[in-house]
Design an enzyme around this catalytic site. Sequence first.
Site, mmCIF file in Angstrom:
data_model
loop_
_atom_site.group_PDB
_atom_site.id
_atom_site.type_symbol
_atom_site.label_atom_id
_atom_site.label_comp_id
_atom_site.label_asym_id
_atom_site.label_seq_id
_atom_site.Cartn_x
_atom_site.Cartn_y
_atom_site.Cartn_z
ATOM 1 C CG ASP A 6 -22.500 46.036 7.813
ATOM 2 O OD1 ASP A 6 -21.873 45.578 6.835
ATOM 3 O OD2 ASP A 6 -22.232 45.747 8.998
ATOM 4 N N GLY A 8 -23.342 41.997 5.002
ATOM 5 C CA GLY A 8 -22.295 41.027 5.281
ATOM 6 C C GLY A 8 -22.531 39.722 4.559
ATOM 7 C CE LYS A 13 -24.372 43.869 10.852
ATOM 8 N NZ LYS A 13 -23.192 43.690 11.741
ATOM 9 C CG ASP A 98 -16.087 43.517 6.280
ATOM 10 O OD1 ASP A 98 -15.059 43.588 5.554
ATOM 11 O OD2 ASP A 98 -16.520 42.431 6.714
ATOM 12 C CB THR A 174 -20.549 13.849 14.271
ATOM 13 O OG1 THR A 174 -20.014 12.531 14.329
ATOM 14 C CG2 THR A 174 -19.740 14.677 13.280
#
Length: 240
Positions: A6, A8, A13, A98, A174
């Site tokens: 997988d 992304g 993964k 996905d 910030t």
Amino acid sequence: MILEIDVGNTFLKWRLRAGTRVVGSGRHASAAVDELPLMQFQSVDAVLVGSVAGESVNETLRQTLERYGLPSPWFAATAGTACGVTNSYAKPETMGVDRWLAMLAAWRRLGVGCCVVDSGSAITIDLLDDQGVHQGGFILPGMRLLQKALLGNTARVFLNSEEAIEQLRPANNTSDAVAQGAGFILEGVAMRLDTLLGSGLPLLITGGDGPAFRRLMGRGQLVPELVMDGLQLAYVERTG
């Protein structure tokens, strides 16, 4: 054995299956294809890939696998219909694979109308009805993407989702204010989704920030490998 990958936007993964049994798994930076333990995969019969990373990364992955003597990978593609699920997009191929694979797995797991949340670099929310028809969805930036959008790579440390929801408070610099703001948005998304769904619709949650999102929702089933489960289903249907 079957190798499932997988890819992304942030992480790659993988898991190795012998029949229905998972015998290995791992996670790496999405572009770090060479970090895959490819020497362990020499007995693999097929390689299945679901990727949203773009053609350059896909081609690098393909060449790397073949250089190590592994089978040429099969890349999943979003379709109009598959595994009992009907896509709502006029151009199905424009939906991220996905999201599509997660819905296939959710439908196979539940077989009723449900909501599927993938909380990663982006947060995707998709709805299926009781006939498996996609009712549409939402896409919004996830924790890390929100922080990067405002700070670029200048922050010393990006606050992860678990830290953000545990430490949610006004900040006095910030970098921390942006991180806390991202957590604030994540909490707001969970609250709004809870109102939208009501109490009856089943909820499946996956993705790297899935545990934090599940915690904020206070309900739903966490399924970390939902996309790879869908990858397996799509491959079996396509190849018979």
